[in-house]
Write a protein that holds these residues in place. Structure first.
Motif, PDB file in Angstrom:
ATOM      1  N   GLY A 185      12.778   8.956  12.243  1.00 20.94           N
ATOM      2  CA  GLY A 185      12.662   7.617  11.673  1.00 20.94           C
ATOM      3  C   GLY A 185      11.351   7.434  10.931  1.00 20.94           C
ATOM      4  N   GLY A 186      10.260   7.937  11.506  1.00 17.68           N
ATOM      5  CA  GLY A 186       8.963   7.837  10.849  1.00 17.68           C
ATOM      6  C   GLY A 186       8.917   8.614   9.550  1.00 17.68           C
ATOM      7  N   VAL A 187       9.534   9.808   9.561  1.00 15.07           N
ATOM      8  CA  VAL A 187       9.579  10.613   8.341  1.00 15.07           C
ATOM      9  C   VAL A 187      10.382   9.909   7.255  1.00 15.07           C
ATOM     10  N   MET A 188      11.498   9.298   7.645  1.00 12.18           N
ATOM     11  CA  MET A 188      12.335   8.576   6.678  1.00 12.18           C
ATOM     12  C   MET A 188      11.579   7.404   6.057  1.00 12.18           C
ATOM     13  N   ILE A 189      10.886   6.648   6.911  1.00  9.60           N
ATOM     14  CA  ILE A 189      10.118   5.510   6.403  1.00  9.60           C
ATOM     15  C   ILE A 189       9.015   5.985   5.463  1.00  9.60           C
ATOM     16  N   GLY A 190       8.318   7.035   5.871  1.00 16.94           N
ATOM     17  CA  GLY A 190       7.260   7.571   5.017  1.00 16.94           C
ATOM     18  C   GLY A 190       7.788   8.057   3.682  1.00 16.94           C
ATOM     19  N   ALA A 191       8.928   8.757   3.715  1.00 14.79           N
ATOM     20  CA  ALA A 191       9.524   9.254   2.473  1.00 14.79           C
ATOM     21  C   ALA A 191       9.976   8.105   1.584  1.00 14.79           C
ATOM     22  N   TRP A 192      10.535   7.062   2.194  1.00 13.16           N
ATOM     23  CA  TRP A 192      10.997   5.880   1.459  1.00 13.16           C
ATOM     24  C   TRP A 192       9.825   5.204   0.746  1.00 13.16           C
ATOM     25  N   LEU A 193       8.733   5.015   1.475  1.00  7.72           N
ATOM     26  CA  LEU A 193       7.564   4.359   0.896  1.00  7.72           C
ATOM     27  C   LEU A 193       6.927   5.222  -0.195  1.00  7.72           C
ATOM     28  N   PHE A 194       6.810   6.518   0.070  1.00 11.17           N
ATOM     29  CA  PHE A 194       6.189   7.410  -0.900  1.00 11.17           C
ATOM     30  C   PHE A 194       7.017   7.480  -2.181  1.00 11.17           C
ATOM     31  N   ALA A 195       8.335   7.570  -2.035  1.00 12.97           N
ATOM     32  CA  ALA A 195       9.201   7.631  -3.212  1.00 12.97           C
ATOM     33  C   ALA A 195       9.091   6.350  -4.030  1.00 12.97           C
ATOM     34  N   SER A 196       9.072   5.199  -3.363  1.00 13.89           N
ATOM     35  CA  SER A 196       8.958   3.921  -4.069  1.00 13.89           C
ATOM     36  C   SER A 196       7.639   3.830  -4.823  1.00 13.89           C
ATOM     37  N   LEU A 197       6.563   4.226  -4.153  1.00  8.36           N
ATOM     38  CA  LEU A 197       5.241   4.190  -4.783  1.00  8.36           C
ATOM     39  C   LEU A 197       5.179   5.152  -5.967  1.00  8.36           C
ATOM     40  N   LEU A 198       5.686   6.365  -5.781  1.00  7.70           N
ATOM     41  CA  LEU A 198       5.603   7.384  -6.829  1.00  7.70           C
ATOM     42  C   LEU A 198       6.418   6.994  -8.053  1.00  7.70           C
ATOM     43  N   VAL A 199       7.629   6.498  -7.853  1.00  3.82           N
ATOM     44  CA  VAL A 199       8.467   6.084  -8.985  1.00  3.82           C
ATOM     45  C   VAL A 199       7.806   4.932  -9.738  1.00  3.82           C
ATOM     46  N   SER A 200       7.292   3.963  -9.002  1.00  4.60           N
ATOM     47  CA  SER A 200       6.644   2.821  -9.646  1.00  4.60           C
ATOM     48  C   SER A 200       5.426   3.258 -10.455  1.00  4.60           C
ATOM     49  N   ALA A 201       4.569   4.085  -9.852  1.00  2.00           N
ATOM     50  CA  ALA A 201       3.361   4.529 -10.552  1.00  2.00           C
ATOM     51  C   ALA A 201       3.715   5.351 -11.788  1.00  2.00           C
ATOM     52  N   SER A 202       4.686   6.241 -11.653  1.00  2.00           N
ATOM     53  CA  SER A 202       5.064   7.098 -12.786  1.00  2.00           C
ATOM     54  C   SER A 202       5.631   6.269 -13.936  1.00  2.00           C
ATOM     55  N   LEU A 203       6.511   5.323 -13.602  1.00  2.42           N
ATOM     56  CA  LEU A 203       7.111   4.506 -14.654  1.00  2.42           C
ATOM     57  C   LEU A 203       6.095   3.553 -15.274  1.00  2.42           C
ATOM     58  N   LEU A 231       9.604  -2.963  -2.109  1.00  2.00           N
ATOM     59  CA  LEU A 231       8.846  -3.884  -2.967  1.00  2.00           C
ATOM     60  C   LEU A 231       7.348  -3.712  -2.737  1.00  2.00           C
ATOM     61  N   ALA A 232       6.940  -3.668  -1.472  1.00  4.26           N
ATOM     62  CA  ALA A 232       5.515  -3.525  -1.160  1.00  4.26           C
ATOM     63  C   ALA A 232       4.965  -2.212  -1.720  1.00  4.26           C
ATOM     64  N   ALA A 233       5.706  -1.124  -1.535  1.00  2.70           N
ATOM     65  CA  ALA A 233       5.234   0.168  -2.029  1.00  2.70           C
ATOM     66  C   ALA A 233       5.203   0.206  -3.552  1.00  2.70           C
ATOM     67  N   ALA A 234       6.200  -0.416  -4.186  1.00  8.44           N
ATOM     68  CA  ALA A 234       6.248  -0.421  -5.651  1.00  8.44           C
ATOM     69  C   ALA A 234       5.084  -1.208  -6.236  1.00  8.44           C
ATOM     70  N   THR A 235       4.750  -2.334  -5.624  1.00  9.78           N
ATOM     71  CA  THR A 235       3.598  -3.097  -6.117  1.00  9.78           C
ATOM     72  C   THR A 235       2.306  -2.325  -5.898  1.00  9.78           C
ATOM     73  N   LEU A 236       2.243  -1.591  -4.788  1.00  9.15           N
ATOM     74  CA  LEU A 236       1.056  -0.779  -4.534  1.00  9.15           C
ATOM     75  C   LEU A 236       0.936   0.337  -5.567  1.00  9.15           C
ATOM     76  N   GLY A 237       2.069   0.869  -6.021  1.00 13.99           N
ATOM     77  CA  GLY A 237       2.038   1.893  -7.061  1.00 13.99           C
ATOM     78  C   GLY A 237       1.587   1.354  -8.403  1.00 13.99           C
ATOM     79  N   PHE A 238       1.873   0.083  -8.665  1.00 12.58           N
ATOM     80  CA  PHE A 238       1.473  -0.539  -9.932  1.00 12.58           C
ATOM     81  C   PHE A 238       0.023  -1.019  -9.900  1.00 12.58           C
ATOM     82  N   LEU A 239      -0.464  -1.420  -8.731  1.00  7.50           N
ATOM     83  CA  LEU A 239      -1.749  -2.124  -8.631  1.00  7.50           C
ATOM     84  C   LEU A 239      -2.927  -1.389  -9.259  1.00  7.50           C
ATOM     85  N   PRO A 240      -3.073  -0.069  -9.112  1.00  5.85           N
ATOM     86  CA  PRO A 240      -4.228   0.600  -9.731  1.00  5.85           C
ATOM     87  C   PRO A 240      -4.265   0.489 -11.256  1.00  5.85           C
TER      88      PRO A 240
END
Length: 350
Positions: A18-36, A194-203
């Motif tokens: 479960g922890g790995v899934m949550i981490g992967a979910w957050l990382f993927a959201s952040l990475l996609v947001s930052a890349s786009l 949403l939280a991870a995506a905003t974190l990816g955009f914030l920098p």
């Protein structure tokens, strides 16, 4: 004993997965947001989609807009993925359809200005879709009506309050955090995206903006938060339902009082302006950073108050009293930040 040890190992393995899934979910959201966001900046510079400095704007150099498209893509992809696991697919599908409408009209407006009344019409349809989905899930007419009102309000409030570096994105991130913790179903995963995506955009937007959210991002954040807050209200007891008014209180106070003053003055409240308290404060300080951080501090304090009130055995009157006092304190700060007030702007009648 061996059986008990086996159960313990299985439970630990499940928690680890479960922890790995949550981490992967957050990382993927952040990475996609930052890349786009990075790609959106290159696209905006190439197409000259720039917000130029002006009397009603806080920045001093032309800055690309439309960076919020990365957040939109993350939210849509995450929502589509979750359609297979939510209890009511109609509720989530209706929300996603409304979100795409809000994002779509914002994206067009970022490319070429649209009539504010056309944007408002699209937002009405989107809010109606959210209300219909809420009705399908809850059969509560008051909650469905509240979904419509909240969607219209937050969609526009996040657009109004997106005026200095980092403020709209950081507020969306902070408001989403208690939803991630307190939601008990798949919607908490969407809030986490949403939280991870905003974190990816914030920098890219703070402490010095290299790209703005644009209407595609700011309106979408407001609509998404409205959907999440309404879903959280659906199963909450009345005492706890009032607590959800605390996390977005910074924006609700500033936007609400500023809009009210403009209406009283007879100004065209739907037109761009720079009369919000955060804008007046940033002008006096000559910097966006302390203002954005101070608003973040208020919201963090609001979440702490929310947690404290929710952990106590209090009746609705006591909880609403604390919340009213919090909003009154916010109104006092709004007045102090305005100082002598913002001069009334003579608006064009053309």
């Amino acid at each position: 004993m061996p059986e008990l040890q086996g159960v313990g190992i299985d439970q630990a393995a499940a928690e680890l997965r479960g922890g790995v899934m949550i981490g992967a979910w957050l990382f993927a959201s952040l990475l996609v947001s930052a890349s786009l966001t990075w790609l959106a900046r290159r696209y905006a510079l190439r197409r000259q989609l720039l917000d130029a400095p002006g009397e009603r704007r806080a920045h001093t150099v032309p800055t690309p807009r439309g960076g919020g498209i990365g957040i939109v893509v993350v939210l849509v992809l995450a929502g589509v993925w979750l359609l297979g696991v939510v209890v009511d697919r109609v509720e989530l599908a209706a929300m996603l359809a409304g979100l795409v409408m809000v994002a779509g009209v914002g994206l067009i407006d970022d490319h070429r200005p649209l009539s504010p009344f056309l944007r408002l019409g699209v937002q009405v349809v989107a809010a109606a879709l959210l209300a219909a989905g809420t009705w399908h899930a809850t059969r509560e007419p008051i909650l469905a009506g509240g979904a419509f009102v909240l969607a219209m309000a937050l969609t526009n409030i996040w657009n109004f309050m997106d005026g200095i570096d980092g403020i709209a994105t950081s507020q969306a991130l902070l408001v989403a955090l208690p939803i991630v913790v307190l939601e008990a179903d798949a919607w908490s995963w969407w809030a986490a995206a949403l939280a991870a995506a905003t974190l990816g955009f914030l920098p890219f937007n703070f402490p010095k903006a290299r790209i703005f959210l644009g209407d595609v991002g700011s309106g979408t954040l407001g609509f998404a938060l409205a959907a999440l807050l309404v879903h959280g209200l659906a199963d909450a007891p009345l005492t706890h339902a009032w607590l959800w008014a605390l996390p977005p209180s910074a924006f609700l106070v500033d936007a609400g009082l500023t809009l009210g003053r403009r209406v009283v003055r007879g100004e065209r409240f739907w037109e761009p302006h720079s009369q919000h308290a955060y804008q007046a404060w940033a002008r006096r300080l000559g910097s966006h950073v302390p203002v954005t951080c101070a608003y973040a501090g208020w919201t963090i304090a609001s979440i702490v108050l929310m947690a404290w009130l929710g952990s106590r055995d209090r009746d609705t009157a006591q909880v609403s009293g604390f919340i009213a006092a919090w909003y009154i304190a916010g109104a006092g700060i709004w007045l102090s930040l305005q100082g002598k007030g913002v001069p009334r702007v003579k608006e064009s009648t053309e």
